[in-house]
Design a protein around this motif. Structure first.
Motif, mmCIF file in Angstrom:
data_model
loop_
_atom_site.group_PDB
_atom_site.id
_atom_site.type_symbol
_atom_site.label_atom_id
_atom_site.label_comp_id
_atom_site.label_asym_id
_atom_site.label_seq_id
_atom_site.Cartn_x
_atom_site.Cartn_y
_atom_site.Cartn_z
ATOM 1 N N ALA A 1 0.842 -1.210 0.000
ATOM 2 C CA ALA A 1 0.000 0.000 0.000
ATOM 3 C C ALA A 1 0.872 1.254 0.000
ATOM 4 C CB ALA A 1 -0.896 -0.019 1.229
ATOM 5 N N GLY A 2 0.361 2.296 -0.667
ATOM 6 C CA GLY A 2 0.992 3.613 -0.558
ATOM 7 C C GLY A 2 2.094 3.897 -1.557
ATOM 8 N N LEU A 3 2.373 2.970 -2.500
ATOM 9 C CA LEU A 3 3.406 3.273 -3.501
ATOM 10 C C LEU A 3 2.850 4.295 -4.495
ATOM 11 C CD1 LEU A 3 5.006 -0.157 -4.532
ATOM 12 C CD2 LEU A 3 5.891 1.524 -2.939
ATOM 13 N N PRO A 4 3.582 5.379 -4.781
ATOM 14 C CA PRO A 4 3.050 6.369 -5.726
ATOM 15 C C PRO A 4 2.952 5.801 -7.150
ATOM 16 C CG PRO A 4 5.310 6.918 -5.053
ATOM 17 C CD PRO A 4 4.875 5.764 -4.202
ATOM 18 N N VAL A 5 3.923 4.963 -7.537
ATOM 19 C CA VAL A 5 3.874 4.304 -8.848
ATOM 20 C C VAL A 5 4.040 2.804 -8.594
ATOM 21 C CG1 VAL A 5 5.016 4.033 -11.087
ATOM 22 C CG2 VAL A 5 4.908 6.292 -9.997
ATOM 23 N N VAL A 6 3.185 2.005 -9.236
ATOM 24 C CA VAL A 6 3.267 0.547 -9.022
ATOM 25 C C VAL A 6 4.284 -0.056 -9.987
ATOM 26 C CG1 VAL A 6 1.985 -1.626 -9.091
ATOM 27 C CG2 VAL A 6 0.880 0.434 -8.212
ATOM 28 N N PRO A 7 5.397 -0.618 -9.471
ATOM 29 C CA PRO A 7 6.391 -1.229 -10.367
ATOM 30 C C PRO A 7 5.781 -2.407 -11.141
ATOM 31 C CG PRO A 7 7.239 -1.038 -8.112
ATOM 32 C CD PRO A 7 5.780 -0.723 -8.063
ATOM 33 N N GLU A 8 6.379 -2.673 -12.284
ATOM 34 C CA GLU A 8 5.910 -3.725 -13.197
ATOM 35 C C GLU A 8 5.676 -5.053 -12.471
ATOM 36 O OE1 GLU A 8 5.350 -5.509 -17.177
ATOM 37 O OE2 GLU A 8 5.110 -3.520 -16.318
ATOM 38 N N ARG A 9 6.587 -5.412 -11.565
ATOM 39 C CA ARG A 9 6.490 -6.761 -10.985
ATOM 40 C C ARG A 9 5.258 -6.930 -10.094
ATOM 41 N NH1 ARG A 9 10.564 -4.365 -8.083
ATOM 42 N NH2 ARG A 9 10.453 -4.409 -5.798
ATOM 43 N N TYR A 10 4.638 -5.824 -9.676
ATOM 44 C CA TYR A 10 3.428 -5.935 -8.841
ATOM 45 C C TYR A 10 2.136 -5.831 -9.652
ATOM 46 C CZ TYR A 10 6.628 -5.053 -4.922
ATOM 47 O OH TYR A 10 7.646 -5.122 -4.016
ATOM 48 N N GLN A 11 2.260 -5.534 -10.943
ATOM 49 C CA GLN A 11 1.052 -5.359 -11.772
ATOM 50 C C GLN A 11 0.358 -6.714 -11.958
ATOM 51 O OE1 GLN A 11 0.120 -2.425 -13.067
ATOM 52 N NE2 GLN A 11 1.947 -1.145 -13.255
ATOM 53 N N PRO A 12 -0.962 -6.690 -12.180
ATOM 54 C CA PRO A 12 -1.666 -7.960 -12.440
ATOM 55 C C PRO A 12 -1.094 -8.694 -13.656
ATOM 56 C CG PRO A 12 -3.223 -6.161 -12.104
ATOM 57 C CD PRO A 12 -1.867 -5.534 -12.181
ATOM 58 N N ARG A 13 -1.109 -10.025 -13.583
ATOM 59 C CA ARG A 13 -0.659 -10.847 -14.723
ATOM 60 C C ARG A 13 -1.853 -11.301 -15.564
ATOM 61 N NH1 ARG A 13 1.363 -13.161 -10.456
ATOM 62 N NH2 ARG A 13 0.267 -15.130 -10.753
ATOM 63 N N LEU A 14 -3.040 -11.241 -14.960
ATOM 64 C CA LEU A 14 -4.249 -11.720 -15.644
ATOM 65 C C LEU A 14 -5.323 -10.638 -15.662
ATOM 66 C CD1 LEU A 14 -4.745 -15.246 -13.990
ATOM 67 C CD2 LEU A 14 -3.753 -14.773 -16.234
ATOM 68 N N LYS A 15 -6.191 -10.735 -16.677
ATOM 69 C CA LYS A 15 -7.415 -9.937 -16.690
ATOM 70 C C LYS A 15 -8.585 -10.924 -16.691
ATOM 71 C CE LYS A 15 -9.391 -8.062 -20.453
ATOM 72 N NZ LYS A 15 -9.438 -7.292 -21.686
ATOM 73 N N LEU A 16 -9.517 -10.764 -15.746
ATOM 74 C CA LEU A 16 -10.659 -11.686 -15.685
ATOM 75 C C LEU A 16 -11.611 -11.408 -16.849
ATOM 76 C CD1 LEU A 16 -11.378 -11.662 -11.834
ATOM 77 C CD2 LEU A 16 -9.933 -13.214 -13.152
ATOM 78 N N LEU A 17 -12.111 -12.472 -17.470
ATOM 79 C CA LEU A 17 -12.997 -12.343 -18.641
ATOM 80 C C LEU A 17 -14.457 -12.631 -18.292
ATOM 81 C CD1 LEU A 17 -10.745 -14.237 -21.212
ATOM 82 C CD2 LEU A 17 -10.997 -11.755 -20.986
#
Length: 321
Positions: free
Chosen positions: A271-287
């Motif tokens: 929590a609280g990161l001003p920019v989310v680094p790539e490694r924390y981004q979601p790997r999936l999008k729910l369909l």
């Protein structure tokens, strides 16, 4: 054995979910994996709907592979059928030299063929040897579980895998009866369950043996532990842009699938990161919004579709190295 009675569940919806990944132009033909080949209904539809796609199909049941092989023969070398359990997907792909795939389909639960072949012991509606192994070349059958497991372990299995509230009553009856004579056939077990349940419990939710049979089948085939390994492995096997569709038939399976897909679609940054680094981004999008259900028309035509729950996701980011 006729294949006409085998109606694939939520077929069109599965094809629609996978289509964008299997129709996208690319340097190589797209690869789609049917992790649960069964009688080949979904596989045949995938080969027919996506004429450039190559299919890899897995099943632990050698008889299913034989019958599907006949059904899919017209597609020649576009179809590769493999005797394997679906948690072995990474090994199968490595052996075939396929680094990533564009589509993956799971149709969990018991195949139509296994339910319809009386001597397999999956169906509580007809008397048969208590076997329930999806791969009859390995492991122990349901009779051995009933006859040899300690009472506490049987209660745990019925509660955890069958969500059976009357597990203690059923198990104490089983233990009493197996001392007189070991269990070998399904009819005796069905009768014992009927006799040991209170009247109120018999009035709800279909055949009173259903939950016990489900629990034994899951135990015999290690279904939930296999699934726990298989869904994350499948997600890792997907190329970016690739899609996965999973059909499950009871709440335990659906919960596992939901957890893995939801975790992949979550942002894992502190929590609280001003920019989310790539490694924390979601790997999936729910369909799918939650789990999709079959239409009333489909259930009217194919009662085996009734408990089905469909979830889908798309791979939107590669794994971190």
């Amino acid at each position: 054995m006729s294949q006409t009675r085998h109606v694939p569940v939520m077929l069109q919806r599965c094809l629609d979910l996978l289509a964008p990944a299997l129709e996208a132009p690319g340097p190589q033909p797209p690869v789609v994996v049917d992790c649960t080949l069964g009688l080949g209904g979904h596989s045949e539809a995938l080969l027919s709907a996506f004429p450039t796609a190559r299919l890899i199909a897995l099943d632990r049941d050698k008889e299913a592979l034989r019958l599907s092989g006949e059904r899919l023969a017209p597609y020649g070398d576009r179809a590769t059928l493999v005797h394997a359990v679906y948690d072995e997907l990474p090994e199968v792909l490595a052996r075939l030299g396929v680094p990533k795939v564009q589509g993956i389909l799971f149709d969990l639960g018991v195949s139509s063929m296994q339910l319809d072949e009386a001597d397999r012991g999956f169906a509580y509606a007809q008397d048969a040897p208590l076997d329930m192994r999806m791969d009859q070349t390995t492991g122990i059958g349901a009779a051995e579980v009933l006859n040899t497991y300690p009472p506490g372990e049987l209660v745990r299995i019925l509660r955890a895998y069958g969500e059976e509230k009357q597990a203690k009553r059923i198990v104490s009856a089983v233990v009493r009866e197996r001392e007189k004579e070991p269990f070998s056939n399904s009819a005796r077990l069905v009768e014992l369950i009927r006799d040991s349940l209170p009247q109120a419990a018999k009035r709800t939710g279909g055949n009173p043996a259903k939950r016990t049979f489900q629990a034994l089948r899951i135990e015999v085939n290690g279904e939930l532990s296999v699934l726990e390994r298989a869904i994350p492995a499948a997600v890792r096997s997907l190329d970016v842009g690739g899609r996965i569709a999973v059909l499950s038939y009871h709440s335990l399976e659906d919960r596992l699938v939901k957890q893995v897909l939801a975790a992949g679609a979550a942002n894992t940054a502190p929590a609280g990161l001003p920019v989310v680094p790539e490694r924390y981004q979601p790997r999936l999008k729910l369909l799918t919004r939650g789990a999709e259900l079959p239409t009333e028309e489909e259930v009217a035509e194919n009662r085996r579709a009734a408990p089905a729950r469909l979830r889908g996701a798309q791979r939107i980011r590669a794994e971190e190295r």
